[in-house]
Design a protein around this motif. Sequence first.
Motif, PDB file in Angstrom:
ATOM      1  N   PHE A  75      24.338  19.844 -21.474  1.00 54.69           N
ATOM      2  CA  PHE A  75      23.095  19.605 -20.732  1.00 54.69           C
ATOM      3  C   PHE A  75      23.241  20.159 -19.321  1.00 54.69           C
ATOM      4  CE2 PHE A  75      23.526  16.522 -24.077  1.00 54.69           C
ATOM      5  CZ  PHE A  75      22.284  16.616 -24.708  1.00 54.69           C
ATOM      6  N   THR A  76      22.167  20.754 -18.834  1.00 53.59           N
ATOM      7  CA  THR A  76      22.203  21.449 -17.552  1.00 53.59           C
ATOM      8  C   THR A  76      21.053  20.968 -16.665  1.00 53.59           C
ATOM      9  OG1 THR A  76      20.761  23.247 -18.303  1.00 53.59           O
ATOM     10  CG2 THR A  76      23.133  23.466 -18.753  1.00 53.59           C
ATOM     11  N   GLU A  77      20.872  21.660 -15.549  1.00 49.20           N
ATOM     12  CA  GLU A  77      19.783  21.330 -14.628  1.00 49.20           C
ATOM     13  C   GLU A  77      18.420  21.461 -15.298  1.00 49.20           C
ATOM     14  OE1 GLU A  77      20.248  23.833 -11.262  1.00 49.20           O
ATOM     15  OE2 GLU A  77      22.027  22.778 -10.485  1.00 49.20           O
ATOM     16  N   GLU A  78      18.332  22.262 -16.365  1.00 50.60           N
ATOM     17  CA  GLU A  78      17.073  22.427 -17.078  1.00 50.60           C
ATOM     18  C   GLU A  78      16.659  21.152 -17.815  1.00 50.60           C
ATOM     19  OE1 GLU A  78      17.388  25.762 -19.644  1.00 50.60           O
ATOM     20  OE2 GLU A  78      17.640  27.225 -18.018  1.00 50.60           O
ATOM     21  N   ASP A  79      17.617  20.239 -18.015  1.00 52.75           N
ATOM     22  CA  ASP A  79      17.344  19.015 -18.772  1.00 52.75           C
ATOM     23  C   ASP A  79      16.996  17.831 -17.878  1.00 52.75           C
ATOM     24  OD1 ASP A  79      17.918  19.804 -21.613  1.00 52.75           O
ATOM     25  OD2 ASP A  79      19.835  20.369 -20.702  1.00 52.75           O
ATOM     26  N   VAL A  80      16.880  18.050 -16.571  1.00 48.80           N
ATOM     27  CA  VAL A  80      16.566  16.940 -15.667  1.00 48.80           C
ATOM     28  C   VAL A  80      15.598  17.405 -14.593  1.00 48.80           C
ATOM     29  CG1 VAL A  80      18.623  17.431 -14.272  1.00 48.80           C
ATOM     30  CG2 VAL A  80      17.544  15.187 -14.125  1.00 48.80           C
ATOM     31  N   ASN A  81      14.642  16.550 -14.282  1.00 50.74           N
ATOM     32  CA  ASN A  81      13.697  16.786 -13.190  1.00 50.74           C
ATOM     33  C   ASN A  81      13.952  15.724 -12.132  1.00 50.74           C
ATOM     34  OD1 ASN A  81      11.558  17.218 -11.465  1.00 50.74           O
ATOM     35  ND2 ASN A  81       9.990  16.436 -12.882  1.00 50.74           N
ATOM     36  N   VAL A  82      14.753  16.083 -11.129  1.00 49.20           N
ATOM     37  CA  VAL A  82      15.136  15.095 -10.118  1.00 49.20           C
ATOM     38  C   VAL A  82      13.966  14.693  -9.221  1.00 49.20           C
ATOM     39  CG1 VAL A  82      17.552  15.817 -10.082  1.00 49.20           C
ATOM     40  CG2 VAL A  82      15.920  16.913  -8.531  1.00 49.20           C
ATOM     41  N   ASN A  83      12.880  15.461  -9.270  1.00 54.14           N
ATOM     42  CA  ASN A  83      11.704  15.152  -8.449  1.00 54.14           C
ATOM     43  C   ASN A  83      10.687  14.279  -9.170  1.00 54.14           C
ATOM     44  OD1 ASN A  83      12.573  16.773  -6.199  1.00 54.14           O
ATOM     45  ND2 ASN A  83      12.037  18.591  -7.390  1.00 54.14           N
ATOM     46  N   ALA A  84      11.015  13.859 -10.398  1.00 50.30           N
ATOM     47  CA  ALA A  84      10.116  12.974 -11.130  1.00 50.30           C
ATOM     48  C   ALA A  84      10.021  11.632 -10.407  1.00 50.30           C
ATOM     49  CB  ALA A  84      10.629  12.764 -12.552  1.00 50.30           C
ATOM     50  N   PRO A  85       8.859  10.971 -10.467  1.00 45.58           N
ATOM     51  CA  PRO A  85       8.710   9.663  -9.818  1.00 45.58           C
ATOM     52  C   PRO A  85       9.706   8.647 -10.378  1.00 45.58           C
ATOM     53  CG  PRO A  85       6.583  10.527 -10.535  1.00 45.58           C
ATOM     54  CD  PRO A  85       7.625  11.410 -11.139  1.00 45.58           C
ATOM     55  N   ARG A  86       9.875   7.560  -9.654  1.00 47.31           N
ATOM     56  CA  ARG A  86      10.798   6.498 -10.084  1.00 47.31           C
ATOM     57  C   ARG A  86      10.373   5.932 -11.438  1.00 47.31           C
ATOM     58  NH1 ARG A  86      14.190   2.224  -8.261  1.00 47.31           N
ATOM     59  NH2 ARG A  86      14.347   3.070  -6.159  1.00 47.31           N
ATOM     60  N   LEU A  87      11.301   5.945 -12.381  1.00 45.26           N
ATOM     61  CA  LEU A  87      11.048   5.396 -13.711  1.00 45.26           C
ATOM     62  C   LEU A  87      11.749   4.055 -13.910  1.00 45.26           C
ATOM     63  CD1 LEU A  87       9.793   5.829 -16.537  1.00 45.26           C
ATOM     64  CD2 LEU A  87      11.830   7.142 -17.160  1.00 45.26           C
ATOM     65  N   TYR A  88      12.804   3.802 -13.107  1.00 50.85           N
ATOM     66  CA  TYR A  88      13.593   2.583 -13.272  1.00 50.85           C
ATOM     67  C   TYR A  88      13.752   1.848 -11.949  1.00 50.85           C
ATOM     68  CZ  TYR A  88      14.984   5.336 -17.371  1.00 50.85           C
ATOM     69  OH  TYR A  88      14.973   6.107 -18.500  1.00 50.85           O
ATOM     70  N   THR A  89      13.873   0.528 -12.028  1.00 46.03           N
ATOM     71  CA  THR A  89      14.174  -0.268 -10.834  1.00 46.03           C
ATOM     72  C   THR A  89      15.665  -0.139 -10.510  1.00 46.03           C
ATOM     73  OG1 THR A  89      14.661  -2.233 -12.163  1.00 46.03           O
ATOM     74  CG2 THR A  89      12.374  -1.945 -11.413  1.00 46.03           C
ATOM     75  N   ASP A  90      16.037  -0.457  -9.284  1.00 43.89           N
ATOM     76  CA  ASP A  90      17.448  -0.398  -8.891  1.00 43.89           C
ATOM     77  C   ASP A  90      18.340  -1.302  -9.750  1.00 43.89           C
ATOM     78  OD1 ASP A  90      16.896   1.511  -7.026  1.00 43.89           O
ATOM     79  OD2 ASP A  90      17.177   0.223  -5.272  1.00 43.89           O
TER      80      ASP A  90
END
Length: 339
Positions: A75-90
């Motif tokens: 899995f690479t950077e293509e498999d993640v969107n770090v700019n996606a809104p928060r999906l999980y609580t801390d």
Amino acid sequence: MTKNHIQLTSAEIAIIWTAYMNDSMSKCVLNYFQHIVGDKDIRRIVELAYNTSSAHIEKLTELYQVEKLPLPTGFTEEDVNVNAPRLYTDPFLLQYITHMARVGMLAYSGFITMSARVDIKRYFIKGLSEAADLFAKCTDVLLEKGLYVRAPKIPYPTESSFVDSKEYLSGFSFFNKQRPINAIEISHLYMNGLSNDIGSKLSLSFAQTCQNEEVEKWMLRGRDIAQKHVKLFSDILIKDDVQSPVSSDISVTDSTTAPFSDKLMMFHMGLLSAAGTGNYATSAAASQRTDLVIAYERLSLEIALYAKDGANIMIRNGWMEQPPTTVDKDELIKNKDNK
């Protein structure tokens, strides 16, 4: 390759491939976590986990180069969107990393037993130590923040005793009341309940954000299976007047923007399904009441069928990377004859 170089065994090739796949996935997930975490104490845990996975990828890549083996795609950077809104609580991030550290400890201990070459053995021994350290740090923060879900308590025994009847092993009787579950059985019911709680929320978040309709249905099925298993374990505990562990405040937001690729999410749930099957096998072996053993075996079959359907989805979409394999000698001979 030098004359004294010892080639990797099939087991060693298998475990470094598995480790690379798992760490490349973890690196993507933790990279996203770094962009959404708010709590400073939990951030330190996220960063430690991310740096550990990153270091593992570097070391494994170097090993692949030395051995002149083809590097897995993983899995690479293509498999993640770090700019996606928060999906999980801390709190979810912390509970998730705690759970994955637990999974890592189990995996590394198994990898060590399959390692013969000194450098491979040392790598996984170090990995086991790192996973244990991460788990300890996670539980410290969970305790400090009042988020740790403790196992149920039972009265202290007043004396040691021995089993005096074969009915102790029986979980079914129309004439006698079932014996109370023992501390070993309670511990496994507790741990499996916690694991399924994490799996339920994770599969819900994946269903909420995936792009493929078939994947969405499979993820919702996974959520339903996990919730059913949680209820079963809780009911067994409550029936014997044992307090079922209450989940802490870990939750999923209402975001529908995917931080991860469908390929990564499917692989992740497959990994958790495999870990769950292993946990159930261990729990069945440790349980002495036959109704519990049968329940674990039935639940294991349900997970196996679910995982098989997931693998078929991955194959249809071209997402399943094939592990290293031996040569098909019959095919080799056929090709030779056709030349």
